[in-house]
Design a protein around this motif. Structure first.
Motif, mmCIF file in Angstrom:
data_model
loop_
_atom_site.group_PDB
_atom_site.id
_atom_site.type_symbol
_atom_site.label_atom_id
_atom_site.label_comp_id
_atom_site.label_asym_id
_atom_site.label_seq_id
_atom_site.Cartn_x
_atom_site.Cartn_y
_atom_site.Cartn_z
ATOM 1 N N PRO A 185 -6.489 -12.821 -3.844
ATOM 2 C CA PRO A 185 -5.941 -13.117 -2.519
ATOM 3 C C PRO A 185 -4.671 -13.976 -2.558
ATOM 4 O O PRO A 185 -3.730 -13.751 -1.790
ATOM 5 N N GLY A 186 -4.640 -14.950 -3.454
ATOM 6 C CA GLY A 186 -3.452 -15.800 -3.592
ATOM 7 C C GLY A 186 -2.237 -15.020 -4.050
ATOM 8 O O GLY A 186 -1.116 -15.229 -3.561
ATOM 9 N N TYR A 187 -2.453 -14.103 -5.001
ATOM 10 C CA TYR A 187 -1.341 -13.274 -5.472
ATOM 11 C C TYR A 187 -0.848 -12.331 -4.381
ATOM 12 O O TYR A 187 0.353 -12.094 -4.234
ATOM 13 N N LEU A 188 -1.781 -11.801 -3.596
ATOM 14 C CA LEU A 188 -1.400 -10.912 -2.499
ATOM 15 C C LEU A 188 -0.590 -11.662 -1.443
ATOM 16 O O LEU A 188 0.371 -11.121 -0.877
ATOM 17 N N LEU A 189 -0.973 -12.900 -1.170
ATOM 18 C CA LEU A 189 -0.239 -13.693 -0.189
ATOM 19 C C LEU A 189 1.188 -13.948 -0.679
ATOM 20 O O LEU A 189 2.149 -13.831 0.095
ATOM 21 N N LYS A 190 1.322 -14.280 -1.959
ATOM 22 C CA LYS A 190 2.657 -14.485 -2.515
ATOM 23 C C LYS A 190 3.472 -13.192 -2.460
ATOM 24 O O LYS A 190 4.669 -13.213 -2.148
ATOM 25 N N ALA A 191 2.819 -12.083 -2.759
ATOM 26 C CA ALA A 191 3.514 -10.793 -2.709
ATOM 27 C C ALA A 191 3.999 -10.502 -1.298
ATOM 28 O O ALA A 191 5.148 -10.065 -1.101
ATOM 29 N N LYS A 205 3.034 -6.275 5.454
ATOM 30 C CA LYS A 205 1.868 -6.055 6.305
ATOM 31 C C LYS A 205 0.701 -5.487 5.509
ATOM 32 O O LYS A 205 -0.462 -5.877 5.712
ATOM 33 N N GLU A 206 0.993 -4.582 4.583
ATOM 34 C CA GLU A 206 -0.064 -3.994 3.764
ATOM 35 C C GLU A 206 -0.758 -5.041 2.914
ATOM 36 O O GLU A 206 -1.987 -5.024 2.755
ATOM 37 N N SER A 207 0.018 -5.975 2.369
ATOM 38 C CA SER A 207 -0.585 -7.029 1.542
ATOM 39 C C SER A 207 -1.419 -7.977 2.391
ATOM 40 O O SER A 207 -2.523 -8.386 1.989
ATOM 41 N N TYR A 208 -0.908 -8.337 3.571
ATOM 42 C CA TYR A 208 -1.701 -9.176 4.472
ATOM 43 C C TYR A 208 -2.994 -8.468 4.868
ATOM 44 O O TYR A 208 -4.070 -9.075 4.899
ATOM 45 N N THR A 209 -2.887 -7.176 5.161
ATOM 46 C CA THR A 209 -4.059 -6.393 5.561
ATOM 47 C C THR A 209 -5.093 -6.334 4.444
ATOM 48 O O THR A 209 -6.303 -6.423 4.696
ATOM 49 N N GLU A 210 -4.627 -6.198 3.230
ATOM 50 C CA GLU A 210 -5.560 -6.143 2.097
ATOM 51 C C GLU A 210 -6.352 -7.437 1.972
ATOM 52 O O GLU A 210 -7.556 -7.422 1.684
ATOM 53 N N ILE A 211 -5.684 -8.573 2.207
ATOM 54 C CA ILE A 211 -6.398 -9.852 2.178
ATOM 55 C C ILE A 211 -7.453 -9.889 3.285
ATOM 56 O O ILE A 211 -8.610 -10.257 3.054
ATOM 57 N N ILE A 212 -7.037 -9.483 4.482
ATOM 58 C CA ILE A 212 -7.919 -9.556 5.647
ATOM 59 C C ILE A 212 -9.144 -8.650 5.484
ATOM 60 O O ILE A 212 -10.273 -9.045 5.802
ATOM 61 N N GLU A 213 -8.921 -7.451 4.965
ATOM 62 C CA GLU A 213 -10.000 -6.471 4.901
ATOM 63 C C GLU A 213 -10.875 -6.605 3.652
ATOM 64 O O GLU A 213 -12.084 -6.391 3.715
ATOM 65 N N LYS A 214 -10.272 -6.961 2.528
ATOM 66 C CA LYS A 214 -11.026 -6.998 1.278
ATOM 67 C C LYS A 214 -11.485 -8.407 0.885
ATOM 68 O O LYS A 214 -12.489 -8.566 0.189
ATOM 69 N N TYR A 215 -10.726 -9.414 1.325
ATOM 70 C CA TYR A 215 -11.010 -10.779 0.879
ATOM 71 C C TYR A 215 -11.143 -11.702 2.090
ATOM 72 O O TYR A 215 -10.557 -12.774 2.152
ATOM 73 N N TRP A 216 -11.944 -11.257 3.040
ATOM 74 C CA TRP A 216 -12.086 -11.965 4.303
ATOM 75 C C TRP A 216 -12.760 -13.326 4.159
ATOM 76 O O TRP A 216 -12.692 -14.162 5.059
#
Length: 237
Positions: A185-191, A205-216
């Motif tokens: 999740p931290g790497y996705l946020l940086k990305a 938006k895709e990276s933010y969405t991935e955090i929200i959906e997979k690492y809620w």
């Protein structure tokens, strides 16, 4: 009346030939004759095979012994690194080797590979971003943590150089390397932030969405929702 063109020669089957003791003996005799007539060639082939096998095991033993020695030599450099004595960590203190010395003297070892990682991290702390990138790119591992961390550090260096596109690429590479709930999740946020800075809004938006959906359950999920909403995306999805 028999066909004049038909021969009365018996048929030979491979099975019959192989099972014929006389045929086998004949082949053995021919092989022995070949060896006798080509002793030099045969001995040369055998010698090469022996050297290859001996060389393989000899190199493996040498590499193992060199790695053990390099790890012992690198202990002081790691101590300096952990205490932010970065020049000493990189270049040594005159008595103990630094990471750069380990790389030069023990280049084939796992310790030298790890020294690339430490050197890259040290250069990054010093603000020498080009050297940090070069050293970290020379590092390679297959473990869960450190390889992804190396990719992320390269991303950090590119961010400092304001090369946001390259930074996003390496943060995403870190996120995609053996994904897990602890670090991904931290790497996705940086990305996502790097994508934003490079004006690649959809990728952000895709990276933010991935955090929200997979690492809620992650610590980054509230930031991801906030930043995605700011970009005009539905923060709930």
């Amino acid at each position: 009346m028999a066909d004049k063109n038909q021969t009365n020669a018996p048929e030979h089957h491979t099975g019959d030939y192989l099972e014929n003791p006389e045929a086998i003996a004949g082949q053995i005799s021919k092989t022995e004759q070949f060896v006798e007539n080509n002793k030099g060639l045969v001995l040369g082939v055998v010698a090469v095979a022996v050297l290859v096998v001996a060389g393989f095991f000899g190199f493996k033993y040498y590499k193992t012994s060199q790695n053990e020695k390099a790890q012992s030599e690198m202990f002081q450099a790691v101590y300096y690194f952990e205490n932010d004595s970065l020049n000493l960590a990189l270049n040594g203190d005159g008595n103990s080797l630094g990471f750069l010395d380990i790389i030069d003297e023990y280049g084939i070892t796992d310790a030298a590979n790890l020294a690339h990682y430490y050197s890259g991290a040290a250069y990054l702390k010093q603000g020498n971003y080009d050297e940090a990138i070069a050293q970290l790119k020379d590092f390679g591992a297959d473990d869960l943590l450190i390889q992804a961390k190396a990719y992320a550090l390269i991303g950090d260096a590119y961010m400092q150089k304001k090369d946001f596109e390259s930074a996003a690429s390496y943060f995403k590479k870190a996120a995609d390397y053996k994904p897990n709930k602890y670090f991904t999740p931290g790497y996705l946020l940086k990305a996502a932030i790097a994508y934003e800075k490079s004006n690649n809004i959809e990728a952000a938006k895709e990276s933010y969405t991935e955090i929200i959906e997979k690492y809620w359950e992650s610590a980054q999920v509230q930031q991801a929702k906030k930043y995605k909403a700011r970009l005009g995306g539905n923060s709930a999805s």
